[in-house]
Design an enzyme around this catalytic site. Structure first.
Site, short mmCIF file in Angstrom:
data_model
loop_
_atom_site.label_atom_id
_atom_site.label_comp_id
_atom_site.label_asym_id
_atom_site.label_seq_id
_atom_site.Cartn_x
_atom_site.Cartn_y
_atom_site.Cartn_z
N GLY A 206 3.15 -9.78 16.54
CA GLY A 206 3.38 -9.91 15.11
C GLY A 206 2.53 -8.95 14.32
O GLY A 206 1.58 -8.34 14.84
N PRO A 208 -0.22 -7.61 11.54
CA PRO A 208 -1.59 -8.08 11.26
C PRO A 208 -1.60 -9.17 10.20
O PRO A 208 -0.90 -9.08 9.18
CB PRO A 208 -2.31 -6.81 10.77
CG PRO A 208 -1.53 -5.68 11.34
CD PRO A 208 -0.11 -6.14 11.38
N LYS A 212 -1.85 -14.81 14.68
CA LYS A 212 -1.82 -14.81 16.15
C LYS A 212 -3.10 -15.43 16.72
O LYS A 212 -3.06 -16.29 17.60
CB LYS A 212 -1.63 -13.38 16.66
CG LYS A 212 -0.35 -12.71 16.18
CD LYS A 212 -0.17 -11.33 16.78
CE LYS A 212 -1.20 -10.33 16.26
NZ LYS A 212 -1.08 -10.09 14.82
N THR A 213 -4.25 -14.98 16.23
CA THR A 213 -5.52 -15.53 16.72
C THR A 213 -5.66 -17.00 16.35
O THR A 213 -6.18 -17.80 17.13
CB THR A 213 -6.69 -14.71 16.14
OG1 THR A 213 -6.51 -13.33 16.46
CG2 THR A 213 -8.01 -15.18 16.71
N HIS A 428 7.30 4.96 -19.52
CA HIS A 428 7.63 5.05 -18.09
C HIS A 428 7.98 3.68 -17.54
O HIS A 428 9.02 3.52 -16.88
CB HIS A 428 6.43 5.64 -17.34
CG HIS A 428 6.67 5.87 -15.89
ND1 HIS A 428 6.94 7.11 -15.37
CD2 HIS A 428 6.70 5.02 -14.83
CE1 HIS A 428 7.13 7.02 -14.06
NE2 HIS A 428 6.97 5.75 -13.71
N GLU A 429 7.13 2.69 -17.80
CA GLU A 429 7.40 1.34 -17.29
C GLU A 429 8.60 0.72 -17.98
O GLU A 429 9.38 -0.01 -17.35
CB GLU A 429 6.17 0.45 -17.45
CG GLU A 429 4.91 0.96 -16.75
CD GLU A 429 5.11 1.16 -15.26
OE1 GLU A 429 5.99 0.49 -14.68
OE2 GLU A 429 4.41 2.00 -14.68
N HIS A 432 11.77 1.93 -16.20
CA HIS A 432 12.06 1.16 -14.98
C HIS A 432 12.73 -0.17 -15.34
O HIS A 432 13.76 -0.55 -14.75
CB HIS A 432 10.77 0.86 -14.22
CG HIS A 432 10.20 2.03 -13.49
ND1 HIS A 432 10.94 2.84 -12.68
CD2 HIS A 432 8.93 2.52 -13.44
CE1 HIS A 432 10.17 3.78 -12.16
NE2 HIS A 432 8.94 3.62 -12.62
#
Length: 643
Positions: A206, A208, A212-213, A428-429, A432
């Site tokens: 998987g 990071p 898993k640990t 600019h924002e 978007h």
């Protein structure tokens, strides 16, 4: 300073001290003195020149004070008193007392006696200590040499587990797979009756931070058996053969404590494919891997030892390591989905003063693509913010702020920005956001801000969903909205800046993927162009092998450019036709700096914003950063504005 340095300093101090005391002890009687004999003392007393005699020690040490204030010493032998001894030498008793010589008997204290004994034996003790110290030094060097090949694994008994499956959430399928391992360790006869064989090795695969640990620790806590933990890098040393020796020692320890679990974290450090190294076939890493292969499935492996390993690079592991009989079960620990994130948030909120208005469902929707480690960090950041603000509990505003801090870093309100750059960032924002709002397949806006955060001058966040597949319409809407910032700068200021550099990289990457990987091109057909090359030893993609002609390469370039140009024209038309909305959003951003979803929608739709509650859209933050799929979507939002 380490223990070796302490030993050296002690050695340099002990050696001269012992030498000095030895010389002092053996040469004490050889030094010149002003002692006189008993005969001379008797003669001086009879002559009337002795004023006082002090008897000390055990009665044999004499200190003589003459009437001219000179002092000498003398010694006697025997158990008789000084008067009797001097009488034998012709001294009359009338010579003592008033008008004659005064004799003083001084009894030694117990402390002085003990100190004298210690002082007498101190040189011998120092000599013995010196040689013992040298012996231990030589033994320590031998032990270090013999321990060089010993395993560095840390063993946990499992009697007092700190982590169980109750502390692991969001990976239910992986937990079910590992519960079989726990059940086998607790009740092996249940499987033996049916002739079943438990997997010898379980490979946790998987990204990071996915847990898993933590899963391996939970298996140890649930099974209640000895648990050996070691990292793959701890096997390998610069000396050939040490790694293999450590592997043998680890498995010997495990056999003595069977049944048990061996957990090897980051096994890709030692388990990479053989024959790919630069040092030939006899390098240290390969010998270590060979020993692991033998220990896992050799002639002497009929023991209840289960090996659990974790890696985020299964593609570079040696095939012999992953075959049945060794790591014959692969458990994928993926990033959690919506329900998984809810469960993980609840686990990490335990024991913390959480406000009643905090919605775990909203937080889960706000964090698509977050791993378990990201969520843990988010809850911790929210707790730190609440403590810093002297709150009684952790509220929804702190969680929202924590999500944004984890994604992009803290706000940089103190950053000095000129009025011109601030205005460019706002438009600019706004570009978007307006394009995304007007396109049917684009993502919904969550928040817009022109407050610098991390390395970005501004950001636009979207409401993302957990999604496996992407359609061509969604790809094109992503590209158009990404180009909206650059188009807004061009429309308003008549020129462009460097603020769209990351947007252009993302757009290019996405358009190339559409053409070369996903078959979204009519002219080039349904095939994949380009094979990725990677060196296993380096573990990283370094080039792409062209499996097509130059003529096809020209068609790919033309197709990519056509996609980008088409979406550019579409976004340009939308912003030009809705310039009043772009202007309104940008000017509002210059005034208030941040807009949430409802405030933005109200501005664009020309209505009053509705009253918000903590569970409505303004409390549902989400960004495309961190959304990790196989196709690696471009992270053009939050988008950086000009520096």
């Amino acid at each position: 300073m380490n223990s070796i340095n302490y030993r050296r300093i002690l050695l340099f101090l002990l050696a001269p001290l012992a030498l000095i005391l030895m010389l002092w002890f053996f040469n004490l009687n050889l030094a010149p003195s002003n002692d006189i004999s008993i005969t001379q003392l008797a003669t001086d007393i009879n002559a009337g020149t002795v004023k006082e005699v002090t008897v000390s020690g055990d009665g044999s040490d004499l200190t003589i004070l003459y009437k001219d204030d000179s002092v000498v010493t003398s010694r006697t032998s025997g158990s008789s008193s000084l008067e009797e001894i001097l009488g034998a030498y012709g001294v009359d008793e009338s010579s003592f007392g008033d008008g004659g010589t005064t004799i003083i008997y001084k009894q030694p204290s117990q402390l002085t006696s003990v100190f004298g004994i210690i002082l007498a034996f101190l040189p011998v003790l120092l000599i013995i200590g010196f040689f013992y110290f040298m012996y231990r030094q030589s033994q320590g060097a031998n032990n270090q040499a013999s321990a060089f090949g010993k395993s560095k694994a840390r063993m946990f008994t499992g009697d007092h587990p700190t982590v169980t499956f109750a502390d692991v959430a969001g990976v239910e399928e992986a937990k079910e797979e590992l519960m079989e391992v726990v059940e086998f360790l607790k009740q092996p006869e249940k499987f033996v009756t049916f002739g079943a064989r438990i997997p010898k090795g379980v490979m946790l695969v998987g990204a990071p931070g996915t847990g898993k640990t933590l899963l391996a620790k939970a298996v140890s806590g649930e099974a209640g058996v000895p648990f050996f933990s070691i990292a793959g890098s701890e096997f390998v040393e610069m000396f050939v053969g040490v790694g293999a020796s450590r592997v043998r020692d680890l498995f010997e320890q495990a056999k003595r404590h069977s049944p048990c679990i061996i957990f090897i974290d980051e096994i890709d450090a030692v388990g990479r494919q053989r024959g790919a190294g630069l040092g030939g076939s006899h390098d240290e890493r390969e010998q270590t891997l060979n020993q692991i292969l033998v220990e896992m499935d050799g002639f002497d492996t009929d023991t209840a030892i289960i090996i659990i390993a974790a890696t985020n690079r299964p593609d570079i592991l040696d095939p012999a390591l992953l075959r049945p009989g060794r790591f014959d079960r692969r458990v994928v620990v993926d990033r959690p989905d919506l329900k998984g994130r809810e469960a993980i948030f609840r686990v990490h909120m335990r024991g913390k003063p959480i406000a009643k208005n905090v919605s775990v469902e909203v937080l889960a929707r706000a964090t698509p693509g977050f791993s378990g480690a990201d969520i843990e960090n988010t809850v911790n950041e929210a707790a730190l913010l609440s403590a810093r603000r002297s709150r009684r509990n952790i509220g929804m505003p702190e969680f929202h702020e924590a999500v944004e801090r984890v994604q992009m870093g803290p706000e940089r309100k103190s950053r000095v920005i000129s009025a011109e750059e601030r205005e460019i960032t706002a438009y600019h924002e706004a570009g978007h956001a307006v394009v995304s709002h007007l396109l049917p397949y684009a993502r919904a806006i969550r928040k817009i801000t022109i407050i610098p955060r991390g390395v970005s001058g501004g950001a636009t966040w979207y409401l993302d969903e957990d999604q496996i597949f992407m359609s061509e319409s969604q790809f094109r809407a992503y590209i158009a909205s990404a180009l909206g910032g650059r188009i807004a700068e061009e429309l308003v200021f008549g020129e462009i800046t460097t603020g769209a550099s990351s947007d252009l990289r993302a757009v290019t990457k996405m358009a190339q993927a559409m053409v070369t990987q996903y078959g979204m091109s009519v002219d080039l057909g349904l095939r994949v162009y380009g094979e990725r090359q990677e060196m296993v030893f380096l573990g990283r993609e370094i080039s792409e092998q062209r499996d097509y002609s130059d003529a096809v390469a020209e068609k790919i370039d033309a197709e990519v450019r056509d996609i980008i140009d088409t979406e550019y024209k579409r976004a340009y038309t939308l912003l030009k036709e809705n310039f009043d909305k772009l202007e309104l959003v940008a000017q509002t951003l210059l005034e208030v700096e941040s807009l949430d979803a409802e405030e933005f929608a109200a501005l664009v739709e020309g209505r009053e914003p509705a009253t918000q509650t903590p569970t409505q859209s303004t409390s549902q933050p989400s960004t495309s950063a961190g959304d990790k799929r196989d196709w690696e979507p471009p992270t053009f939002n939050p988008s950086p504005s000009p520096a």
